[in-house]
Structure formats: structure tokens, C-alpha cells
Scaffold this motif. Sequence first.
Motif, mmCIF file in Angstrom:
data_model
loop_
_atom_site.group_PDB
_atom_site.id
_atom_site.type_symbol
_atom_site.label_atom_id
_atom_site.label_comp_id
_atom_site.label_asym_id
_atom_site.label_seq_id
_atom_site.Cartn_x
_atom_site.Cartn_y
_atom_site.Cartn_z
ATOM 1 N N SER A 213 -58.061 -4.585 15.715
ATOM 2 C CA SER A 213 -57.828 -5.116 17.055
ATOM 3 C C SER A 213 -56.740 -4.297 17.735
ATOM 4 C CB SER A 213 -57.433 -6.591 16.994
ATOM 5 O OG SER A 213 -56.238 -6.758 16.244
ATOM 6 N N VAL A 214 -56.780 -4.297 19.065
ATOM 7 C CA VAL A 214 -55.792 -3.568 19.857
ATOM 8 C C VAL A 214 -54.598 -4.494 20.087
ATOM 9 C CG1 VAL A 214 -55.345 -2.391 22.044
ATOM 10 C CG2 VAL A 214 -57.601 -2.229 20.969
ATOM 11 N N ILE A 215 -53.403 -3.998 19.845
ATOM 12 C CA ILE A 215 -52.193 -4.778 20.069
ATOM 13 C C ILE A 215 -51.157 -3.899 20.766
ATOM 14 C CG2 ILE A 215 -52.597 -6.261 18.062
ATOM 15 C CD1 ILE A 215 -50.506 -4.648 16.543
ATOM 16 N N GLU A 216 -50.067 -4.498 21.181
ATOM 17 C CA GLU A 216 -48.988 -3.747 21.811
ATOM 18 C C GLU A 216 -48.327 -2.832 20.784
ATOM 19 O OE1 GLU A 216 -48.241 -3.748 24.955
ATOM 20 O OE2 GLU A 216 -49.629 -5.356 25.543
ATOM 21 N N CYS A 217 -47.953 -1.640 21.229
ATOM 22 C CA CYS A 217 -47.300 -0.700 20.316
ATOM 23 C C CYS A 217 -45.929 -1.202 19.864
ATOM 24 C CB CYS A 217 -47.168 0.674 20.977
ATOM 25 S SG CYS A 217 -48.766 1.512 21.205
ATOM 26 N N SER A 218 -45.348 -2.099 20.639
ATOM 27 C CA SER A 218 -44.055 -2.674 20.271
ATOM 28 C C SER A 218 -44.183 -3.763 19.215
ATOM 29 C CB SER A 218 -43.362 -3.238 21.511
ATOM 30 O OG SER A 218 -44.169 -4.232 22.130
ATOM 31 N N ASP A 219 -45.416 -4.185 18.943
ATOM 32 C CA ASP A 219 -45.660 -5.219 17.945
ATOM 33 C C ASP A 219 -45.404 -4.636 16.553
ATOM 34 O OD1 ASP A 219 -46.850 -7.107 16.142
ATOM 35 O OD2 ASP A 219 -48.084 -7.871 17.802
ATOM 36 N N PRO A 220 -44.606 -5.310 15.728
ATOM 37 C CA PRO A 220 -44.333 -4.800 14.369
ATOM 38 C C PRO A 220 -45.592 -4.637 13.517
ATOM 39 C CG PRO A 220 -42.804 -6.567 14.946
ATOM 40 C CD PRO A 220 -43.847 -6.534 16.017
ATOM 41 N N ARG A 221 -46.672 -5.305 13.906
ATOM 42 C CA ARG A 221 -47.910 -5.203 13.125
ATOM 43 C C ARG A 221 -48.687 -3.937 13.432
ATOM 44 N NH1 ARG A 221 -51.453 -9.815 14.713
ATOM 45 N NH2 ARG A 221 -50.581 -9.293 16.765
ATOM 46 N N THR A 260 -65.621 6.927 17.846
ATOM 47 C CA THR A 260 -64.616 7.196 16.828
ATOM 48 C C THR A 260 -63.238 7.192 17.494
ATOM 49 O OG1 THR A 260 -66.097 8.557 15.480
ATOM 50 C CG2 THR A 260 -63.731 8.876 15.168
ATOM 51 N N LEU A 261 -62.330 6.412 16.908
ATOM 52 C CA LEU A 261 -60.940 6.423 17.353
ATOM 53 C C LEU A 261 -60.139 7.292 16.397
ATOM 54 C CD1 LEU A 261 -60.285 2.621 18.186
ATOM 55 C CD2 LEU A 261 -60.975 4.462 19.758
ATOM 56 N N CYS A 262 -59.490 8.284 16.936
ATOM 57 C CA CYS A 262 -58.666 9.176 16.122
ATOM 58 C C CYS A 262 -57.233 8.636 16.144
ATOM 59 C CB CYS A 262 -58.723 10.589 16.672
ATOM 60 S SG CYS A 262 -60.422 11.236 16.719
ATOM 61 N N LEU A 263 -56.675 8.413 14.944
ATOM 62 C CA LEU A 263 -55.423 7.660 14.816
ATOM 63 C C LEU A 263 -54.288 8.492 14.243
ATOM 64 C CD1 LEU A 263 -57.015 4.476 13.183
ATOM 65 C CD2 LEU A 263 -56.658 4.905 15.631
ATOM 66 N N HIS A 264 -53.111 8.152 14.716
ATOM 67 C CA HIS A 264 -51.884 8.674 14.117
ATOM 68 C C HIS A 264 -51.143 7.462 13.564
ATOM 69 C CE1 HIS A 264 -48.245 10.888 13.347
ATOM 70 N NE2 HIS A 264 -47.548 10.019 14.082
ATOM 71 N N PHE A 265 -51.031 7.391 12.232
ATOM 72 C CA PHE A 265 -50.451 6.217 11.591
ATOM 73 C C PHE A 265 -48.946 6.173 11.767
ATOM 74 C CE2 PHE A 265 -54.608 5.984 9.825
ATOM 75 C CZ PHE A 265 -54.790 4.630 9.550
ATOM 76 N N LEU A 266 -48.458 4.964 11.996
ATOM 77 C CA LEU A 266 -47.036 4.759 12.282
ATOM 78 C C LEU A 266 -46.269 4.347 11.031
ATOM 79 C CD1 LEU A 266 -47.479 2.718 15.593
ATOM 80 C CD2 LEU A 266 -47.077 5.166 15.356
ATOM 81 N N LYS A 267 -46.979 3.966 9.989
ATOM 82 C CA LYS A 267 -46.319 3.486 8.771
ATOM 83 C C LYS A 267 -46.666 4.383 7.605
ATOM 84 C CE LYS A 267 -46.590 -1.326 10.343
ATOM 85 N NZ LYS A 267 -47.095 -2.689 10.058
#
Length: 267
Positions: A213-221, A260-267
Motif C-alpha cells: 500500500s502507498v503511505i506517507e514517506c514520513s510514516d515510520p512504516r 512494475t514499481l522500481c524501489l529504493h529501500f529505506l531500511k
Amino acid sequence: MSTPSSPMPENFGGNAAPGANADSVWHAPDPAQQAHGHFAPGVEGNPAPGMPRYPGHGGLSCRFCGSVPAEMATFRGHQGLLFIMRFLKLEGPFCRTCGVATHRAMTAKSLWQGWWGLASMVINPITMLINLPQRAKINKLAEPMPGAPGQPMNPGKPLFLRVAIIGLVVPALVVFAIVNAVRHDASYASVGDCVHNAHTMVSGVEDSHPDVSVIECSDPRADAKIVGKVKDSSAGASACRQFSDADGYYVEEQGRSKFTLCLHFLK
């Protein structure tokens, strides 16, 4: 029954009876006119059966109380239940008071009975909007004149003071649910949005049934940020090679639709 009249010129409408004063006459209206429902000698125009005409008020009287002035108007209502619909209609003429009462009653029914179906969600607001010009005609009328055959209806409370106004919450909740679903749906995600996978992720292991799901980038999740979106492609890693900062991807296919969504992981 003959009708007395004001003094009139000599021989107006007939000859004076023998022995009567020549300066005044007793004028009896034509019986044929009486049969047509005339209320006074000399008033022209024949009313429809059951609808008396009043001079000086457009010839209309309220269908409920007989008051004048009155105006033709049609108020509509709608009832919906899944695939079953019912269209309500009540035609005038109405006096101001009965017209306001009718509009409020029909709209109140629509407010809590008119939303319960897919088609009704569209038809019901249109129905209530159609009533507004009709109500505007009624609002222009003066208050009913006293002496009507019946008592004007009780218009009741304005709509915003009735319990039925809660019915407006139904479409508001539906719209909110749709907007909320779209806002969090990965299909509508854009570059710069962040996503969260509800499943527990294991580094180096591919999740074949992700719940993204799409969430705010400020969300810790937030797990990853979208750095690229390739439509009509399910190529995954090969589709994301064009984005240097992509270190993961998400692929979704629904029928003929795929991306396709290309992702850069934050964790």
C-alpha cells in the motif's frame, strides 16, 4: 341560486321585473355558467373538474387545501435497494405552505432511502437537484390567503433540522472510502511516493504474495520509495535497470493491466 349584484345601468343583463325600480335590476347569472363553477357573474374560464378557479390567481388552487395563490410544480423522490429502485413523484398545484411541506417530505425520504444501490448513488442526488427549481417556483408565492376550503399542510422542520439529514453522511462515507482506497492503491502510485508491505520481509527472499500500500514517506512504516514506474511491464529487475538507485521492485498484474514499481529501500 340567483346572485344579488351592485346597482347597474338600466336594462343591463335583462329587463326589470314588473313593479321594480327602473334604476336597479336583480341580475341572475346564466345557469350554464353556474354549472361550470363560476364564483361570480362575469368571470370567464371553466376550471377542470375538482379544481376550482379563482380570479386574479392564475386560475389555480392548491390540490391539498384549496388555497390561493397556487403554482404548478412537480416534486420527485427516489428509493433504492441494491438492484431495485422506486421513483416517486407528486404533482401540484401547490400553495406555498403545502409546496414547502411536500418538498421537505420527498427530500427527507430520498436522504435516507435513496442511496442503497449502485445506480441509486448517482440517481438520488440528481433527483434532489431536479427538485430545486420546482421549490424556487413555490418560494415565490405569497402566503396562502385565508378562507380556503381546507387547512394548509404543516411544513415541518427545515431539512437541516431533521434526522434524515444524516442521510448525507452515506454518500460522504462512500466518497471517502473510494478516495482513501485510491490514495493507498499501488496502481495509482507515482514516482516519489513511499510504499509499505504488510508482510514481514526477509532480506534476499522474494515475497510472491505481497500486500503493498502507498503511505506517507514520513510514516515510520515506509519500507521503500518509488524511484520509477514502468507501465505495461512485469519484467521486474530487468525493467528497473534504467534506474540507478533502484535496489528492489514490485510487480502487479490484474488481467491485462500490469506495471512494475522500481524501489529504493529505506531500511
